[in-house]
Scaffold this motif. Structure first.
Motif, PDB file in Angstrom:
ATOM      1  N   ALA A 683      24.027 -18.619 147.355  1.00 52.89           N
ATOM      2  CA  ALA A 683      22.691 -18.656 147.956  1.00 52.89           C
ATOM      3  C   ALA A 683      21.975 -19.928 147.524  1.00 52.89           C
ATOM      4  O   ALA A 683      22.016 -20.299 146.344  1.00 52.89           O
ATOM      5  CB  ALA A 683      21.892 -17.433 147.522  1.00 52.89           C
ATOM      6  N   PRO A 684      21.344 -20.637 148.451  1.00 52.10           N
ATOM      7  CA  PRO A 684      20.658 -21.896 148.112  1.00 52.10           C
ATOM      8  C   PRO A 684      19.324 -21.652 147.420  1.00 52.10           C
ATOM      9  O   PRO A 684      18.260 -21.895 147.971  1.00 52.10           O
ATOM     10  CB  PRO A 684      20.480 -22.568 149.477  1.00 52.10           C
ATOM     11  N   ARG A 685      19.397 -21.176 146.192  1.00 48.38           N
ATOM     12  CA  ARG A 685      18.199 -20.875 145.424  1.00 48.38           C
ATOM     13  C   ARG A 685      17.891 -22.017 144.456  1.00 48.38           C
ATOM     14  O   ARG A 685      18.716 -22.882 144.217  1.00 48.38           O
ATOM     15  CB  ARG A 685      18.376 -19.555 144.668  1.00 48.38           C
ATOM     16  N   GLU A 686      16.701 -21.971 143.901  1.00 51.74           N
ATOM     17  CA  GLU A 686      16.273 -23.004 142.968  1.00 51.74           C
ATOM     18  C   GLU A 686      16.718 -22.626 141.560  1.00 51.74           C
ATOM     19  O   GLU A 686      15.936 -22.182 140.727  1.00 51.74           O
ATOM     20  CB  GLU A 686      14.749 -23.170 143.038  1.00 51.74           C
ATOM     21  N   TYR A 687      18.018 -22.834 141.310  1.00 55.54           N
ATOM     22  CA  TYR A 687      18.584 -22.431 140.020  1.00 55.54           C
ATOM     23  C   TYR A 687      18.093 -23.333 138.891  1.00 55.54           C
ATOM     24  O   TYR A 687      17.861 -22.864 137.781  1.00 55.54           O
ATOM     25  CB  TYR A 687      20.116 -22.478 140.093  1.00 55.54           C
ATOM     26  N   CYS A 688      17.973 -24.628 139.179  1.00 56.60           N
ATOM     27  CA  CYS A 688      17.531 -25.587 138.174  1.00 56.60           C
ATOM     28  C   CYS A 688      16.625 -26.627 138.834  1.00 56.60           C
ATOM     29  O   CYS A 688      16.728 -26.876 140.042  1.00 56.60           O
ATOM     30  CB  CYS A 688      18.724 -26.296 137.516  1.00 56.60           C
ATOM     31  N   GLN A 717      15.669 -26.086 131.633  1.00 52.37           N
ATOM     32  CA  GLN A 717      15.292 -26.590 132.942  1.00 52.37           C
ATOM     33  C   GLN A 717      15.814 -25.698 134.072  1.00 52.37           C
ATOM     34  O   GLN A 717      15.572 -25.981 135.238  1.00 52.37           O
ATOM     35  CB  GLN A 717      15.826 -28.003 133.142  1.00 52.37           C
ATOM     36  N   CYS A 718      16.510 -24.634 133.710  1.00 50.57           N
ATOM     37  CA  CYS A 718      17.098 -23.751 134.716  1.00 50.57           C
ATOM     38  C   CYS A 718      16.474 -22.365 134.650  1.00 50.57           C
ATOM     39  O   CYS A 718      15.921 -21.951 133.631  1.00 50.57           O
ATOM     40  CB  CYS A 718      18.613 -23.634 134.513  1.00 50.57           C
ATOM     41  N   ASN A 720      17.184 -18.981 134.039  1.00 55.62           N
ATOM     42  CA  ASN A 720      18.288 -18.277 133.388  1.00 55.62           C
ATOM     43  C   ASN A 720      18.637 -16.975 134.079  1.00 55.62           C
ATOM     44  O   ASN A 720      19.817 -16.591 134.152  1.00 55.62           O
ATOM     45  CB  ASN A 720      17.943 -18.019 131.921  1.00 55.62           C
ATOM     46  N   PHE A 721      17.623 -16.278 134.606  1.00 51.50           N
ATOM     47  CA  PHE A 721      17.883 -15.011 135.304  1.00 51.50           C
ATOM     48  C   PHE A 721      18.774 -15.255 136.520  1.00 51.50           C
ATOM     49  O   PHE A 721      19.787 -14.566 136.726  1.00 51.50           O
ATOM     50  CB  PHE A 721      16.564 -14.375 135.726  1.00 51.50           C
ATOM     51  N   LEU A 722      18.420 -16.245 137.337  1.00 45.17           N
ATOM     52  CA  LEU A 722      19.200 -16.521 138.544  1.00 45.17           C
ATOM     53  C   LEU A 722      20.609 -16.987 138.194  1.00 45.17           C
ATOM     54  O   LEU A 722      21.593 -16.546 138.806  1.00 45.17           O
ATOM     55  CB  LEU A 722      18.502 -17.580 139.398  1.00 45.17           C
ATOM     56  N   LEU A 723      20.732 -17.872 137.210  1.00 41.39           N
ATOM     57  CA  LEU A 723      22.044 -18.421 136.868  1.00 41.39           C
ATOM     58  C   LEU A 723      22.979 -17.362 136.293  1.00 41.39           C
ATOM     59  O   LEU A 723      24.147 -17.276 136.677  1.00 41.39           O
ATOM     60  CB  LEU A 723      21.888 -19.569 135.868  1.00 41.39           C
ATOM     61  N   HIS A 724      22.475 -16.557 135.382  1.00 45.34           N
ATOM     62  CA  HIS A 724      23.319 -15.530 134.770  1.00 45.34           C
ATOM     63  C   HIS A 724      23.772 -14.509 135.816  1.00 45.34           C
ATOM     64  O   HIS A 724      24.942 -14.093 135.817  1.00 45.34           O
ATOM     65  CB  HIS A 724      22.565 -14.846 133.631  1.00 45.34           C
ATOM     66  N   ASN A 725      22.863 -14.104 136.689  1.00 42.49           N
ATOM     67  CA  ASN A 725      23.238 -13.133 137.719  1.00 42.49           C
ATOM     68  C   ASN A 725      24.248 -13.719 138.700  1.00 42.49           C
ATOM     69  O   ASN A 725      25.164 -13.032 139.162  1.00 42.49           O
ATOM     70  CB  ASN A 725      21.999 -12.652 138.472  1.00 42.49           C
ATOM     71  N   LEU A 726      24.092 -15.008 139.031  1.00 41.62           N
ATOM     72  CA  LEU A 726      25.032 -15.650 139.939  1.00 41.62           C
ATOM     73  C   LEU A 726      26.439 -15.687 139.334  1.00 41.62           C
ATOM     74  O   LEU A 726      27.426 -15.340 139.996  1.00 41.62           O
ATOM     75  CB  LEU A 726      24.557 -17.073 140.254  1.00 41.62           C
ATOM     76  N   ILE A 727      26.526 -16.093 138.079  1.00 42.50           N
ATOM     77  CA  ILE A 727      27.839 -16.213 137.436  1.00 42.50           C
ATOM     78  C   ILE A 727      28.456 -14.837 137.228  1.00 42.50           C
ATOM     79  O   ILE A 727      29.670 -14.648 137.406  1.00 42.50           O
ATOM     80  CB  ILE A 727      27.699 -16.988 136.112  1.00 42.50           C
ATOM     81  N   LEU A 728      27.622 -13.849 136.869  1.00 42.93           N
ATOM     82  CA  LEU A 728      28.151 -12.491 136.714  1.00 42.93           C
ATOM     83  C   LEU A 728      28.743 -11.988 138.028  1.00 42.93           C
ATOM     84  O   LEU A 728      29.854 -11.446 138.049  1.00 42.93           O
ATOM     85  CB  LEU A 728      27.034 -11.558 136.250  1.00 42.93           C
ATOM     86  N   ASP A 729      28.014 -12.174 139.127  1.00 47.97           N
ATOM     87  CA  ASP A 729      28.510 -11.675 140.413  1.00 47.97           C
ATOM     88  C   ASP A 729      29.726 -12.448 140.893  1.00 47.97           C
ATOM     89  O   ASP A 729      30.562 -11.921 141.637  1.00 47.97           O
ATOM     90  CB  ASP A 729      27.398 -11.749 141.456  1.00 47.97           C
ATOM     91  N   THR A 730      29.854 -13.709 140.456  1.00 45.33           N
ATOM     92  CA  THR A 730      31.074 -14.458 140.769  1.00 45.33           C
ATOM     93  C   THR A 730      32.283 -13.776 140.145  1.00 45.33           C
ATOM     94  O   THR A 730      33.323 -13.607 140.796  1.00 45.33           O
ATOM     95  CB  THR A 730      30.960 -15.903 140.234  1.00 45.33           C
ATOM     96  N   GLY A 731      32.151 -13.380 138.889  1.00 45.66           N
ATOM     97  CA  GLY A 731      33.250 -12.702 138.219  1.00 45.66           C
ATOM     98  C   GLY A 731      33.516 -11.313 138.763  1.00 45.66           C
ATOM     99  O   GLY A 731      34.672 -10.898 138.922  1.00 45.66           O
ATOM    100  N   ILE A 732      32.461 -10.576 139.084  1.00 43.86           N
ATOM    101  CA  ILE A 732      32.636  -9.210 139.579  1.00 43.86           C
ATOM    102  C   ILE A 732      33.305  -9.204 140.948  1.00 43.86           C
ATOM    103  O   ILE A 732      34.212  -8.398 141.208  1.00 43.86           O
ATOM    104  CB  ILE A 732      31.274  -8.490 139.605  1.00 43.86           C
ATOM    105  N   THR A 733      32.885 -10.098 141.848  1.00 43.49           N
ATOM    106  CA  THR A 733      33.521 -10.133 143.172  1.00 43.49           C
ATOM    107  C   THR A 733      34.950 -10.642 143.077  1.00 43.49           C
ATOM    108  O   THR A 733      35.801 -10.264 143.887  1.00 43.49           O
ATOM    109  CB  THR A 733      32.715 -11.022 144.136  1.00 43.49           C
ATOM    110  N   GLN A 734      35.261 -11.485 142.081  1.00 42.38           N
ATOM    111  CA  GLN A 734      36.654 -11.911 141.904  1.00 42.38           C
ATOM    112  C   GLN A 734      37.518 -10.748 141.477  1.00 42.38           C
ATOM    113  O   GLN A 734      38.693 -10.640 141.885  1.00 42.38           O
ATOM    114  CB  GLN A 734      36.706 -13.045 140.859  1.00 42.38           C
TER     115      GLN A 734
END
Length: 1150
Positions: A683-688, A717-718, A720-734
């Motif tokens: 998703a094109p969110r404002e991660y950082c 500068q990032c 953290n909520f958006l980044l951690h959730n993004l990376i977690l869901d990357t692993g879960i969907t894998q």
């Protein structure tokens, strides 16, 4: 609800009727053969005893096919349900993803959205943001009054004495076609350097202010030069404000003389043709310069008013309407011997954009005839203002009369209605070139606390239709500090490109006195304003913790939305506010009316309601549960609301403290992993802060990966909520790929792709090659399938979208797919979450074949078809008898999903009425579908080609030949202005052919805002399975319909029509443009929505001096004066006592 005037009947829902079965004898004739004659009316068969029907059902010696019995079709429906469920269980992976979330529960925490706490926090943050702007605003207003009071008026001020940055000068100098129009001009214009500033979306200079002066105002006039002189001191205060609050955007002083000084300096956004911007006509200035108004405009249409004079009046009324805001109420009437409203509005109505448009169109139809009857006009106006049984502003009351002149003073009318209190102000306008005695018109205005104006030509209209605001400002000035109230505007488009903004306004008063012991000045100097971008307010609201269907909204006292996810105007006119009512932003119902009223009244509240919502693609309607919570935003006239679905009460917050795991999951975002793990869209969110945005998701992912190689997910500068959730869901969907998708053969079940999308912003599509045809929004929260799946239980089918007028689908290379999705729901510790949506993409052609088998007498595709012999009786099925039997799956919006007719495959995704109007009408009339009509007030429409009758007001005022030939015209207040515009036009070589869309401020635009009627269909109350008949006489049809459980599909089996005499009324689903800019606007005003005006009103002060009430020229000008003026104009030199604006600004000597 039945559609009126339909020619084909359809029975209402009732019990299943097996007796409706009718045999088909032998195969249907080929395409070239003539159709058999229609049989006797089938309704007669219903009256026959069942025993008499038996010979018809199975005649010996001939093969007989009968319409399938109900239990047969129910059996087919169960097979379809089982097949869909089986595929989704095996490939969708919803159950497996639930287990994956539970297995990884140590990697996230479950957080709660507490509505009351959330909405109060956001309201407090917004209050704090606006309070900082208010402090800056007050410093500016106080300083302006101090500077002006200390300023000494200079009669002999020269242009070369004033140095300032003319915001429009750069545009004029940069254009090689433009010569120095104001020949001999000695104004010293600064040359500035600018730097790009992302906050302003513009190039700015923080060291200087910029000045914008309307085109129709002469820059070298004594009034303007004095105004420029004293307002220069504001530059220091502007700069100090920014040092205190670096987040401040435009700081603006709009002067009552028309001068705009704003900070920081930026070049004016000059239009291609004529710049018609005037700050006094901006929504924020109008709101800040006076209290709300009840205005009645009466127009003399007697026989003496004809030709150019009538045209001037029509244009004047339209310009007068543009000085009104949504806090005002107005009506317009014409009069001769009698008075009558020009439109369908019989009483005062709110001066909103749509009502004003009705007035403007109606005014163009006025025709001059009869004799002048001032009495009829004024009696009508006073009666309108005395009507207390309607909604109204209940503050300033005024009558604006446009006439060419007359002798009657109608003193008896004023004595009856207005004296001695004079609560109604009367403004009179003498329009056109004539020799009438204007004394009666002056007397009317002066005797009723008003003002008299003259409009001899087109160029005088804009100035003289807005000067009345000075008179209305008198009580405010005399009230002093009590009237220094900050007001916040509606949403409107910033003229300098900032986008949608709201503005805090504060009036600036003239504190000077005419002399020792004299009464203090009662002129309003102007309005101070500070802009706040809507995006800055949105940043204070929670973005992603509310889920895809949760949101924050805010409304003002008119019920117009300040914040709302559906506030998306497709086109904006900088002259008009963006007024979208809360009940138009959503689908209106009684509960929302109650919520809206409570918010306008400034109350707190909470309510759970069942309501209808429109899908993001505006094709579907869902009935859902929503929790509404609202509180007022203190110190403002706004109220804030929070909408939360019950399933969004809780959300996941990732806790990836293990950096090794972070790196492992991050690797699944790398394109090198896509071939084995599936393609990932983020998703094109404002991660950082330093992440470069891009509309191309591949490029955005590349930018994201490059940034992540430099920073960590825990970087300050990032987000953290958006980044951690993004990376977690990357692993879960894998893990879903690893456990379910990778080892499955999608071709076995004719699947083009499988996918999963998550709240964290991941969309994973498997296999990788399927991503080439993936067209869904990479932001799950903005994807229609995602939001609908969360709101609907079971499997949600969505066929490819097709417009009726576009070419059919191209069924090539198996690329056309049908999306089937379902939400993943699980509970942890009694807390229920829906953090993801999974689904499959069906191969359209393969599943159409499978659909025919499942709705047939075969158990599987390899089984041979059952033959119906000469002595056997068979029921028709969707495979063998597809020449006689139509079998379709239609979704809950009425769109075709699958059909047993090969020629209909390219129509999948179309509204079913476009495929079979007769059958869709029957489904609607039998309550399988319900219709919902609504209106989109933010649509953009192509401009209508201009007619030859000149019925609409011109965007650019062009003087007629009569104007040029009449010497009196050259002495009018706009002579210099129009002469200047004419020179511009001659330079451009196209002024007289100017496209109104290219003149800023023109009522028209390349795409203008309009109202569009939308019609959606959704499942009705009928959920049973039954047969019915479409009664078309000799051409009647049997049909059966049944909802498929756990899906959004309707299974329909129907006889194909034998003949075409029965024409059904076609149901429409497409958008239609509404005439007259609205849904029965004349009826809507009879049921006005609840609103509240500003709580302050300044319409009276006992010390007001009403002696300055306008003057008219009562002597003929000498030829010598005219010739001198003409020569001065031609030489580009300003005359001594400025002829331009002498009348308009005489009272403004400071």
């Amino acid at each position: 609800m039945a559609v009126p005037a339909r020619t084909c009947g359809a029975s209402r829902p009732g019990p299943a009727r097996a007796a409706l079965s009718r045999p088909r004898r032998g195969p249907r004739p080929g395409p070239g053969a003539p159709r058999p004659a229609c049989e006797p009316p089938r309704l007669l068969l219903l009256l026959l005893p069942p025993l008499l029907l038996l010979p018809l059902l199975a005649a010996p010696g001939a093969s007989a096919y009968s319409f399938p019995q109900q239990h047969t079709m129910q059996h087919w429906a169960r097979r379809l349900e089982q097949e869909i469920d089986g595929v989704m269980r095996i490939f969708g992976g919803a159950q497996q993803l639930r287990e994956i979330y539970r297995d990884n529960r140590n990697l996230f925490a479950v957080q709660e959205n507490e509505p009351r706490t959330l909405v109060e926090k956001v309201a407090g943050d917004i209050e704090g943001l606006l309070a900082r702007k208010v402090q800056a605003l007050k410093r500016l207003a106080d300083a302006a009054e101090t500077f002006q009071k200390a300023h000494r008026w200079q009669d002999n001020i020269k242009e070369e004495d004033i140095v300032y940055y003319d915001a429009k000068a750069d545009a004029e100098l940069d254009d090689p076609e433009i010569e120095d129009v104001e020949r001999g001009s000695k104004v010293s214009t600064l040359k500035l350097d600018f730097v790009e500033d992302a906050n302003f979306k513009n190039k700015v200079n923080y060291s200087y202010t910029a000045v914008q002066i309307p085109t129709d105002i002469y820059k070298g006039s004594t009034v303007i030069l004095n105004e420029l002189n004293w307002t220069e001191a504001l530059e220091t205060v502007f700069t100090e404000n920014r040092q205190r609050d670096p987040t401040l955007l435009w700081q603006v002083f709009g002067s009552a003389t028309g001068v705009t000084r704003y900070y920081p300096a930026t070049p004016w956004r000059a239009p291609k043709k004529i710049d018609l911007y005037d700050v006094r006509r901006r929504p924020w200035y109008i709101q800040g310069a006076s209290s709300p108004k009840d205005m009645v405009i009466i127009v003399d249409v007697s026989g003496s008013v004809s030709g150019l004079t009538l045209k001037l009046m029509k244009t004047s009324v339209c310009e007068m309407l543009d000085t009104l805001s949504d806090d005002d109420y107005v009506n317009v009437a014409s009069f001769n011997e009698k008075a009558q409203p020009v439109s369908c509005f019989t009483h005062l109505v709110q001066a909103n954009v749509r009502n004003k448009k009705v007035f403007k169109e109606a005014v163009q139809g006025m025709v001059a005839k009869g004799t002048t009857g001032y009495k009829a006009g004024f009696e009508y106006a006073f009666d309108q203002l005395q009507n207390s049984n309607i909604s109204r502003a209940n503050c300033n009351k005024m009558i604006m009369m446009f006439t060419d002149g007359g002798e009657d003073r109608v003193q008896d009318v004023f004595e009856k209605y207005n004296w001695p209190n004079r609560t109604v102000r009367v403004f009179t306008f003498s329009v056109g070139q004539h020799n009438y005695d204007v004394t009666p018109l002056q007397w009317m205005a002066c005797a009723n606390k008003g003002y008299y104006f003259e409009i001899p030509s087109i160029g005088a209209i804009r100035i003289n239709t807005q000067e009345y605001l000075d008179v209305l400002g008198r009580p405010m000035v005399l009230a002093g500090k009590e009237a220094k109230q900050v007001q916040w505007t509606n949403v409107y488009e910033d003229a300098l490109g900032l986008g949608l903004v709201v503005t805090g306004t504060l009036p600036v008063f003239n504190l000077t006195q005419d002399g020792p012991g004299e009464k203090k000045n009662q002129l309003i100097l102007g309005v101070m304003g500070i802009d706040v971008a809507l995006n800055d307010i949105k940043r204070l609201t929670p973005n992603y913790t509310l889920g895809a269907n949760g949101y924050v909204f805010a409304i003002d006292l008119n019920g117009y939305v300040l914040l709302h996810p559906n506030l998306k105007p497709q086109t904006t006119n900088f002259r008009e506010p963006v007024t979208l009512d809360f009940l138009d932003a959503e689908l209106e119902d009684e509960n929302k009316e109650e919520i809206r009223r409570s918010m306008i009244d400034g109350n707190k509240g909470h309510k759970q309601i069942r309501t209808l919502v429109k899908s993001l693609d505006e094709r579907y309607i869902d009935e859902v549960m929503r929790n509404y919570t609202w509180v007022p935003i203190r110190s403002t006239n706004y109220s804030l609301g929070l909408v939360l679905p019950p399933y969004s009460t809780f959300y996941l917050q990732a806790n990836l403290s293990d950096q090794i795991l972070q790196v492992k999951y991050f690797e699944f975002l790398l394109p090198s992993s896509f071939e084995s793990e599936g393609h990932v869209f983020i998703a094109p969110r404002e991660y950082c802060k330093d992440l470069n945005a891009s509309d191309n998701n591949t490029e955005f992912l590349k930018n994201f990966i490059e940034l992540m190689e430099k920073v960590t997910p825990d970087s300050k500068q990032c987000n953290n909520f958006l980044l951690h959730n993004l990376i977690l869901d990357t692993g879960i969907t894998q893990q879903l790929v690893e456990r379910v998708w990778r080892d499955q053969d999608l071709n076995t079940y004719s699947l083009l792709a499988v996918f999963a999308a998550t709240d964290g912003g991941i969309t994973r599509v498997f296999p990788n090659k399927a991503a080439e045809d993936w067209t869904e929004n990479p932001e799950p929260f903005n994807a229609s399938f995602y939001r609908r799946s969360l709101d609907n239980r079971g499997y949600v089918f969505r066929p490819p979208h097709q417009e009726a007028l576009l070419r059919p689908l191209e069924l090539e290379n198996d690329t056309v797919g049908i999306l089937v999705s379902t939400a993943v729901e699980f509970s942890l510790g009694g807390r229920t979450l829906r953090p993801a949506v999974v689904g499959v993409k069906l191969d359209l052609e393969a599943w159409a074949e499978k659909f025919k088998v499942l709705a047939s007498n075969r158990t599987h595709q390899d089984q041979p078809q059952k033959q119906c012999g000469p002595s056997t009786h068979c029921e028709m099925d969707c495979e063998v008898n597809n020449e006689d039997l139509l079998c379709v799956l239609i979704d809950d919006g009425g769109f075709l999903v699958l059909s047993n007719q090969n020629h209909q495959w390219d129509q999948v995704g179309r509204f079913f009425s476009e495929v079979d109007a007769n059958l869709m009408l029957a489904l609607y009339n039998n309550s399988f579908y319900t219709r919902k009509e609504s209106f989109d007030y933010q649509a953009a429409c192509a401009p209508q080609p201009p007619g030859n009758l000149g019925a609409a007001p011109r965007g650019v005022f062009v003087p007629t030949i009569a104007d040029f030939l009449n010497l009196a015209w050259w002495t009018s207040a706009a002579a210099w202005s129009l002469f200047q515009q004419l020179l511009y036009g001659l330079i451009y070589h196209s002024w007289f052919q100017a496209d109104p869309a290219e003149a800023e401020g023109s009522p028209e635009a390349r795409e203008s805002s309009c109202v569009v009627k939308q019609t959606q269909y959704y499942f009705g109350p009928v959920n049973a399975s039954y047969n019915a008949i479409i009664d078309c006489g000799n051409c009647s049809r049997l049909f059966h319909a049944q909802r498929l459980s756990n899906t959004n599909l309707l299974f329909v089996v129907a006889e194909k029509p034998l003949c075409s005499q029965c024409e059904a009324g076609r149901l429409l689903q497409k958008e239609t443009h509404c005439p007259a800019d609205g849904p029965e606007q004349c009826e809507l005003v009879q049921r006005p929505r609840y609103r509240r005006g500003p709580h302050i009103c300044f319409d009276y002060n006992a010390t007001e001096d009403t002696s300055d009430c306008g003057r008219g020229a009562s002597f003929p000008p000498s030829l010598g004066v005219l010739v001198s003026l003409q020569l001065l104009l031609l030489l580009g030199l300003p005359p001594g006592p400025q002829a331009h604006q002498v009348h308009a600004h005489t009272s403004r000597r400071l």
